[in-house]
Design an enzyme around this catalytic site. Structure first.
Site, PDB file in Angstrom:
ATOM      1  N   GLY B  90       0.823  -1.195   0.000  1.00  0.00           N
ATOM      2  CA  GLY B  90       0.000   0.000   0.000  1.00  0.00           C
ATOM      3  C   GLY B  90       0.853   1.239   0.000  1.00  0.00           C
ATOM      4  O   GLY B  90       2.076   1.173  -0.050  1.00  0.00           O
ATOM      5  N   GLY B  91       0.181   2.343   0.047  1.00  0.00           N
ATOM      6  CA  GLY B  91       0.874   3.610  -0.010  1.00  0.00           C
ATOM      7  C   GLY B  91       1.718   3.883   1.213  1.00  0.00           C
ATOM      8  O   GLY B  91       2.690   4.619   1.162  1.00  0.00           O
ATOM      9  N   MET B  92       1.332   3.322   2.345  1.00  0.00           N
ATOM     10  CA  MET B  92       2.067   3.634   3.548  1.00  0.00           C
ATOM     11  C   MET B  92       2.734   2.418   4.148  1.00  0.00           C
ATOM     12  O   MET B  92       3.356   2.493   5.191  1.00  0.00           O
ATOM     13  CB  MET B  92       1.137   4.275   4.576  1.00  0.00           C
ATOM     14  CG  MET B  92       0.633   5.613   4.085  1.00  0.00           C
ATOM     15  SD  MET B  92      -0.549   6.366   5.208  1.00  0.00           S
ATOM     16  CE  MET B  92       0.532   6.930   6.502  1.00  0.00           C
ATOM     17  N   VAL B  95       1.787  -5.446   3.854  1.00  0.00           N
ATOM     18  CA  VAL B  95       1.319  -6.480   4.766  1.00  0.00           C
ATOM     19  C   VAL B  95       1.962  -7.798   4.352  1.00  0.00           C
ATOM     20  O   VAL B  95       1.953  -8.160   3.177  1.00  0.00           O
ATOM     21  CB  VAL B  95      -0.215  -6.620   4.747  1.00  0.00           C
ATOM     22  CG1 VAL B  95      -0.649  -7.782   5.628  1.00  0.00           C
ATOM     23  CG2 VAL B  95      -0.865  -5.336   5.243  1.00  0.00           C
ATOM     24  N   LYS B 109       1.640  -5.990   9.485  1.00  0.00           N
ATOM     25  CA  LYS B 109       1.551  -4.747   8.729  1.00  0.00           C
ATOM     26  C   LYS B 109       2.718  -3.865   9.122  1.00  0.00           C
ATOM     27  O   LYS B 109       2.946  -3.621  10.308  1.00  0.00           O
ATOM     28  CB  LYS B 109       0.226  -4.072   9.071  1.00  0.00           C
ATOM     29  CG  LYS B 109      -0.028  -2.759   8.371  1.00  0.00           C
ATOM     30  CD  LYS B 109      -1.467  -2.348   8.625  1.00  0.00           C
ATOM     31  CE  LYS B 109      -1.777  -1.017   7.962  1.00  0.00           C
ATOM     32  NZ  LYS B 109      -3.216  -0.750   7.984  1.00  0.00           N
ATOM     33  N   ASP B 202     -12.823   5.187   9.945  1.00  0.00           N
ATOM     34  CA  ASP B 202     -12.604   4.945   8.514  1.00  0.00           C
ATOM     35  C   ASP B 202     -13.300   3.667   8.066  1.00  0.00           C
ATOM     36  O   ASP B 202     -12.680   2.804   7.445  1.00  0.00           O
ATOM     37  CB  ASP B 202     -11.103   4.883   8.236  1.00  0.00           C
ATOM     38  CG  ASP B 202     -10.791   5.060   6.752  1.00  0.00           C
ATOM     39  OD1 ASP B 202     -11.700   5.490   6.013  1.00  0.00           O
ATOM     40  OD2 ASP B 202      -9.656   4.754   6.349  1.00  0.00           O
TER      41      ASP B 202
END
Lengths: 190, 346
Positions: B90-92, B95, B109, B202
């Site tokens: 992912g962008g940050m 995993v 993660k 979220d």
């Protein structure tokens, strides 16, 4: 590791300031390569508090490429103007690569909601890049201001100094440019 | 290029109009010739957008710096876990499937160090990870622990075999009885978290998984994400900076109060859950739009069509419940507990 030619950039920058457009073409590859080098090293060292502002990268590139000891603030800002273009190119190329890779599909067992930010940002960066090219045709100065502020991370004051215009002009240009770009990008997407 | 000759005039009037109070601005625009007026008006309209250029492209820069995301090799150790394979990027962060004590599989993660830009961000992340790890509920993914390693901050959590609700929704119409059952599971998980004083902040299909056994699991409770680097200056041009362009992926599930930049409450979670339930049962998102701006406007002011207008067989009580969850006024929404109860007794 091949070191960039120290000092060469200072000479080229001076030539560019004196109106030699060819100098800019010679500067760009040097800056581009250096930014990439810094990016790679930053990753391999993994400093935990390494800030990611593009400005930090550009600043480091400047220290590396220009013998900065005697350089004036204005010299530095001129360099930043050039480096912003290089940064734009680097980020846009990377964003395009990202978007292409995404189409290849991803395996996901565990959701990573972080998947969104990068791809979303990639799409925006590419769209903004294209809109900036269009703005360049209408009003080159405004296009440059956005490039420096957004891709180069320069402040309003730094941008004003580099372009030899007032802070007020930068603010006004920025506002109109932003409106224009948003409108352009909305038109493109519909 | 027919626009060019007028550009200076457009520019002059644009600034003049923006400096005027709204009524005088209208009067000024009304005096212009139609083409010029259209130009200036469309620019002024775009000026109020908060979607663009509010933050530097930090995610992309982080991604670029990483060079090769997913850089951890099989066999490498992170804390007391041994990396087995990369699951997603992912962008940050990434995993990984990893093995803990006795070979127990965990989802690990790892947050990219480059995006953790301040000591406060680290503290916040760790505090919230601790809070989340205290949550024990059959419908919430279990967080075993969080910690730091040379590879970055990590969270070790329950390894789940299944798919996210994004793919469930993509796969086609969902049976109503299932949608109601899943909705109940999700609501009871959120109610449990709210009782413990933890918000999700979220909720969206990407963060909810359907395990192969039919159990629903909510991921990423209260975890810090999307951290706006503390150095990011809000745009000088009046944008609040609360909605950066990079957040627009989540926009569809954001409550109106969050869009206005107010603090999230448990009612904001209920709103997001309502949008999810709507999408799950009606097969269409309540605030679907072509552009982020459309979505923005839909959440703020478009009336929500009852689900029964999109699909037959929706029980009236469900239709009503979901509309109440999507009420623009946070205090008018039912609590997660009430939602869970209502779905259970249906």
């Amino acid at each position: 590791m091949d070191e960039p030619p120290q000092g060469e950039i200072t000479v080229l920058l001076a030539a560019w300031r004196q109106g030699d457009p060819e100098a800019l073409n010679k500067i760009m590859p040097l800056v581009y390569a250096e930014l990439h080098r810094i990016a790679r090293r930053a990753w391999s060292q993994q400093p935990h508090n390494n800030t990611l502002q593009p400005t930090a990268l550009i600043n480091e590139a400047y220290l590396k490429l220009a013998s900065s000891e005697n350089a004036s603030f204005k010299d530095r800002m001129h360099f930043f103007a050039v480096a912003s273009s290089a940064m734009r190119q680097i980020l846009v190329n990377h964003a395009k690569g990202r978007l292409a890779a995404k189409r290849g599909g991803a395996r996901a067992h565990v959701s990573l909601d972080d998947v969104q930010p990068v791809h979303q940002e990639a799409a925006e960066i590419v769209a903004l890049h294209e809109a900036l090219d269009a703005l360049q045709a209408v009003d080159p100065r405004k296009s440059k201001i956005v490039e420096m502020r957004y891709f180069g991370g320069l402040s309003v004051e730094e941008t004003a100094e580099a372009l030899d215009i007032s802070v007020r002009t930068v603010n006004r240009d920025w506002r109109l440019a932003r409106s224009w770009l948003i409108r352009e990008m909305n038109r493109e997407s519909t | 290029m027919s626009r060019q000759p007028e550009w200076e005039e457009i520019e002059r009037i644009y600034h003049e109009a923006l400096d005027l109070p709204v009524r005088e601005r209208r009067a000024l625009l009304a005096r212009l010739d139609p083409r010029l007026r259209e130009e200036v008006e469309s620019l002024i309209e775009a000026d109020s957008s908060t979607m663009l250029l509010t933050t530097p492209p930090t995610h992309m820069a982080a991604d670029l710096l990483d060079g090769q995301p997913g850089g951890l090799a099989a066999g490498q150790r992170v804390g007391r876990y041994e990396i087995e394979s990369l699951l997603s990027i992912g962008g940050m962060g990434e995993v990984y499937l990893a093995r803990g004590d006795g070979g127990m599989p965990v989802a690990l993660k790892i947050l990219r160090p480059h995006l953790v830009v301040s000591a406060q961000a680290v503290d916040r992340f760790e505090t919230e990870a601790r809070a989340a790890s205290a949550l024990r509920h059959p419908n919430i993914v279990t967080v075993y622990e969080s910690g730091r390693s040379p590879a970055g901050l990590f969270i070790a959590m329950e390894w789940l075999d299944g798919s996210t609700f994004r793919s469930v929704i993509h796969a086609g119409e969902v049976e109503l009885s299932k949608a109601i059952n899943w909705g109940g599971q999700a609501a009871s998980a959120i109610a449990a978290a709210h009782r413990a004083g933890i918000l999700h902040r979220d909720i969206k299909p990407e963060n909810i998984m359907l395990v192969k056994t039919g159990v629903l699991k909510i991921l990423d409770f209260g975890l810090a994400r999307h951290g706006t680097p503390d150095g990011a200056e809000p745009n000088a041009i009046g944008a609040s900076g609360t909605i950066s362009g990079t957040l627009s992926g989540t926009l569809l599930y954001m409550s109106p109060e969050i869009l206005r930049g107010e603090t999230a409450t448990s009612a904001s979670d209920v709103f997001s859950l309502g949008a999810f339930l709507y999408e799950l049962a009606a097969g269409r998102h309540p605030f679907a739009g072509d552009t982020p701006l459309d979505v923005f406007e839909a959440i703020e002011c478009r009336p929500v069509a009852p689900m029964s207008s999109l699909r037959t067989g929706i029980p009236v009580r469900i239709d009503q419940l979901v509309l109440e969850m999507l009420d623009r006024e946070p205090e008018m929404r039912p609590s997660a507990e009430e939602v869970a109860e209502a779905l259970r007794t249906l």
